[in-house]
Design a protein around this motif. Structure first.
Motif, short mmCIF file in Angstrom:
data_model
loop_
_atom_site.label_atom_id
_atom_site.label_comp_id
_atom_site.label_asym_id
_atom_site.label_seq_id
_atom_site.Cartn_x
_atom_site.Cartn_y
_atom_site.Cartn_z
N GLU A 132 0.83 -1.21 0.00
CA GLU A 132 0.00 0.00 0.00
C GLU A 132 0.86 1.26 0.00
O GLU A 132 0.54 2.24 -0.69
N LEU A 150 2.21 1.59 -3.52
CA LEU A 150 1.14 2.05 -4.41
C LEU A 150 0.85 3.52 -4.19
O LEU A 150 0.62 4.27 -5.16
N ALA A 199 0.38 2.49 -11.35
CA ALA A 199 0.16 2.30 -9.91
C ALA A 199 -1.33 2.29 -9.59
O ALA A 199 -1.78 1.51 -8.75
N ALA A 259 -2.63 -1.01 -10.57
CA ALA A 259 -2.19 -1.98 -9.57
C ALA A 259 -3.00 -1.84 -8.28
O ALA A 259 -3.33 -2.84 -7.64
N ALA A 260 -3.33 -0.61 -7.92
CA ALA A 260 -4.15 -0.38 -6.72
C ALA A 260 -5.53 -1.00 -6.90
O ALA A 260 -6.06 -1.62 -5.97
N PHE A 293 -5.09 -4.52 -6.31
CA PHE A 293 -4.84 -4.74 -4.89
C PHE A 293 -6.16 -4.74 -4.12
O PHE A 293 -6.39 -5.60 -3.26
#
Length: 124
Positions: A50, A53, A66, A69-70, A73
């Motif tokens: 986290e 990110l 990012a 990717a978040a 996530f």
């Protein structure tokens, strides 16, 4: 989407990541038992993720990747939220409601991250 939206998302990710290190026990408790290794290791790995990110979303150069990717996530941690809701089913109503209420919150988080990625350029 507001120009501040990426920084707000980065702030949310940074605060959540820091919380994993400041109060790890609460996160250890929601790590699914099916994951190998210790819950504390997963708590620290997810907290570090986290924080990474957050840094990536905060920087325009890495924002799109990012933010995507978040979004991934947020999908990936959904099983931890399910575990929390199941584990808290016998707690007092306010705590149980908070745990169950977290489940649908993953959807706007994913959409928010995708929106940040989209406004950063390219297709999200």
């Amino acid at each position: 989407m507001s120009p501040r939206s990426p920084l707000l998302l980065a702030g949310l990710l940074a605060a959540a990541g820091a919380a994993h290190f400041a109060a790890p026990r609460q996160f250890d408790a929601i790590v699914p038992r099916s994951l190998p290794g210790s819950p504390r290791a997963w708590t620290y790995v997810s907290g570090a993720a986290e924080l990474a990110l957050a840094a990536g979303v905060a920087l325009p150069r890495t924002r799109r990747r990012a933010a995507l990717a978040a979004a991934g996530f947020f999908v990936g941690v959904f099983p931890a939220n399910v575990k929390m809701a199941v584990d808290w089913r016998d707690r007092p109503t306010p705590q149980r409601a908070a745990a169950v209420g977290r489940l649908p919150l993953q959807v706007p988080l994913v959409l928010w991250a995708r929106g940040v990625a989209r406004t950063a350029g390219g297709r999200a």
